[in-house]
Design a protein around this motif. Structure first.
Motif, PDB file in Angstrom:
ATOM      1  N   MET A 110       0.848  -1.173   0.000  1.00 26.13           N
ATOM      2  CA  MET A 110       0.000   0.000   0.000  1.00 26.13           C
ATOM      3  C   MET A 110       0.892   1.234   0.000  1.00 26.13           C
ATOM      4  SD  MET A 110      -3.185  -0.904   2.502  1.00 26.13           S
ATOM      5  CE  MET A 110      -2.215  -1.012   3.985  1.00 26.13           C
ATOM      6  N   GLY A 111       0.348   2.364  -0.402  1.00 28.17           N
ATOM      7  CA  GLY A 111       1.171   3.555  -0.398  1.00 28.17           C
ATOM      8  C   GLY A 111       0.432   4.757  -0.908  1.00 28.17           C
ATOM      9  N   ILE A 112       1.051   5.917  -0.710  1.00 24.81           N
ATOM     10  CA  ILE A 112       0.558   7.188  -1.222  1.00 24.81           C
ATOM     11  C   ILE A 112       1.469   7.580  -2.374  1.00 24.81           C
ATOM     12  CG2 ILE A 112       0.175   9.609  -0.655  1.00 24.81           C
ATOM     13  CD1 ILE A 112      -0.237   8.614   2.278  1.00 24.81           C
TER      14      ILE A 112
ATOM     15  N   ALA B 102      -3.566   7.755  -4.036  1.00 20.15           N
ATOM     16  CA  ALA B 102      -3.137   6.705  -3.117  1.00 20.15           C
ATOM     17  C   ALA B 102      -3.629   5.348  -3.573  1.00 20.15           C
ATOM     18  CB  ALA B 102      -3.643   6.994  -1.702  1.00 20.15           C
ATOM     19  N   ASP B 103      -3.019   4.319  -3.008  1.00 17.29           N
ATOM     20  CA  ASP B 103      -3.460   2.951  -3.229  1.00 17.29           C
ATOM     21  C   ASP B 103      -4.902   2.805  -2.748  1.00 17.29           C
ATOM     22  OD1 ASP B 103      -3.798   0.002  -2.229  1.00 17.29           O
ATOM     23  OD2 ASP B 103      -2.057  -0.065  -3.553  1.00 17.29           O
TER      24      ASP B 103
ATOM     25  N   ARG C  17      -6.304   0.606  -1.127  1.00 17.23           N
ATOM     26  CA  ARG C  17      -6.406   0.009   0.209  1.00 17.23           C
ATOM     27  C   ARG C  17      -5.876   0.909   1.311  1.00 17.23           C
ATOM     28  NH1 ARG C  17      -2.951  -5.013  -1.598  1.00 17.23           N
ATOM     29  NH2 ARG C  17      -1.944  -3.239  -2.613  1.00 17.23           N
ATOM     30  N   GLN C  18      -5.302   2.055   0.947  1.00 13.15           N
ATOM     31  CA  GLN C  18      -4.717   2.945   1.959  1.00 13.15           C
ATOM     32  C   GLN C  18      -5.813   3.627   2.767  1.00 13.15           C
ATOM     33  OE1 GLN C  18      -1.366   3.498   2.649  1.00 13.15           O
ATOM     34  NE2 GLN C  18      -2.187   4.615   4.391  1.00 13.15           N
ATOM     35  N   SER C  19      -5.703   3.583   4.071  1.00  8.99           N
ATOM     36  CA  SER C  19      -6.704   4.196   4.947  1.00  8.99           C
ATOM     37  C   SER C  19      -6.200   5.529   5.483  1.00  8.99           C
ATOM     38  CB  SER C  19      -7.020   3.252   6.112  1.00  8.99           C
ATOM     39  OG  SER C  19      -5.854   3.031   6.898  1.00  8.99           O
TER      40      SER C  19
ATOM     41  N   GLU D 107       1.144   6.296   5.899  1.00  6.83           N
ATOM     42  CA  GLU D 107       1.339   4.972   5.310  1.00  6.83           C
ATOM     43  C   GLU D 107       1.521   3.896   6.370  1.00  6.83           C
ATOM     44  OE1 GLU D 107       3.336   5.587   0.946  1.00  6.83           O
ATOM     45  OE2 GLU D 107       4.662   5.688   2.680  1.00  6.83           O
TER      46      GLU D 107
ATOM     47  N   GLY E 254      -1.874   4.608   9.266  1.00  6.39           N
ATOM     48  CA  GLY E 254      -3.246   4.834   8.847  1.00  6.39           C
ATOM     49  C   GLY E 254      -3.745   6.172   9.347  1.00  6.39           C
TER      50      GLY E 254
END
Length: 288
Positions: free
Chosen positions: A70-72, A228-229, A231-233, A279, A282
């Motif tokens: 995951m990532g920004i 962002a990905d 899935r990134q919260s 990242e 969260g």
């Protein structure tokens, strides 16, 4: 209870046994329930368990596996007139393919927007639309190599073969980023006008299969955009954190002019730190 104990005993029988009589279960199975915070499913946590005569389970140790990718990806700041005043490439996953070719070249390359793109003959991970990024390890800028040679003329000479060419998604130029920021500003305004209710906030999120675009507009019309990905919260909290950093390190800078490009080292440093925190953790907690 008896049925559940029977299920646990059956699960342990299917797990490969170690020499010391213990078994290992992956997190997310019934044996992974009750794990401490930060060791849940999705992080690849393995739990060592031992079985008793009643089918009870005892947690001995957790082993941390690879983290999900995951990532920004990037951050944009757009002023109220639609001009791009700041842009940061934080993490850009690149799918690049390098291959050695013999003469004649099996791909058809054509110039487009000051780049050489694959027009025909995709193969081995090289796709139509990919750009030539490097030749024999030397970076390519547009249609020319680092030493000023025309790429098409270089590849047309049989004496230069075999040749190694690296292909990948074309990189956006500064002018293209300015143009895309202006286009998004227009789409944001269109979204507000299309709303059946007055006072619409405009576009807040665009979703694709590979990324999400999140936008937060302030009362003064400044837009903060984060890619962002999916899935990134914690992106909503991150957007407001970026607004706070903008207020503290850009607006309070006596050398910064409103609506102009942001060139402030403290702004850069604190923004990168905020992205790293988002990242890893969260949502932002108090005091961050």
């Amino acid at each position: 209870m008896a049925a559940r104990s029977g299920e646990r005993r059956l699960l342990l029988q299917r797990l490969p046994a170690r020499k010391d009589g213990a078994a290992w279960a992956r997190a997310g199975n019934p044996v992974g329930k009750g794990l401490p915070s930060g060791a849940g499913a999705g992080r690849g946590v393995a739990s060592r368990v031992s079985s008793g005569g009643s089918g009870s389970l005892s947690l001995l140790r957790g082993v941390k596996g690879p983290r999900l990718a995951m990532g920004i990806f990037s951050v944009f700041v757009v002023n109220k007139a639609g001009g791009l005043v700041y842009q940061l490439e934080h993490y850009a996953p690149r799918a690049e393919t390098e291959k050695t070719f013999s003469f004649p070249l099996e791909l058809v390359l054509r110039p487009h927007d000051e780049r050489l793109l694959v027009a025909f003959g995709q193969r081995d991970g090289i796709r139509v639309g990919h750009a030539v990024l490097a030749i024999n390890g030397a970076e390519v800028s547009g249609r020319f190599t680092a030493d000023g040679k025309d790429v098409l003329e270089y590849l047309a000479n049989p004496a230069h073969y075999p040749v190694s060419i690296r292909f990948g998604r074309p990189r956006l130029s500064s002018n293209e980023k300015l143009m895309l920021a202006s286009m998004f500003h227009s789409l944001f305004a269109i979204g507000s006008q299309l709303s059946p209710e007055p006072g619409s906030s405009g576009i807040e999120m665009l979703e694709t299969d590979t990324f999400k675009l999140h936008c937060f507009q302030t009362l003064t019309g400044i837009k903060f955009v984060v890619l962002a990905d999916p899935r990134q919260s914690g992106i909503d909290a991150l957007l407001r954190k970026i607004y706070e950093i903008y207020s503290d390190f850009a607006l309070k800078n006596p050398f910064y002019s409103l609506e102009m490009p942001i060139r402030c080292e403290l702004f850069d440093q604190n923004l990168k730190l905020a992205l790293e925190v988002a990242e890893k953790a969260g949502p932002f907690g108090p005091g961050l």
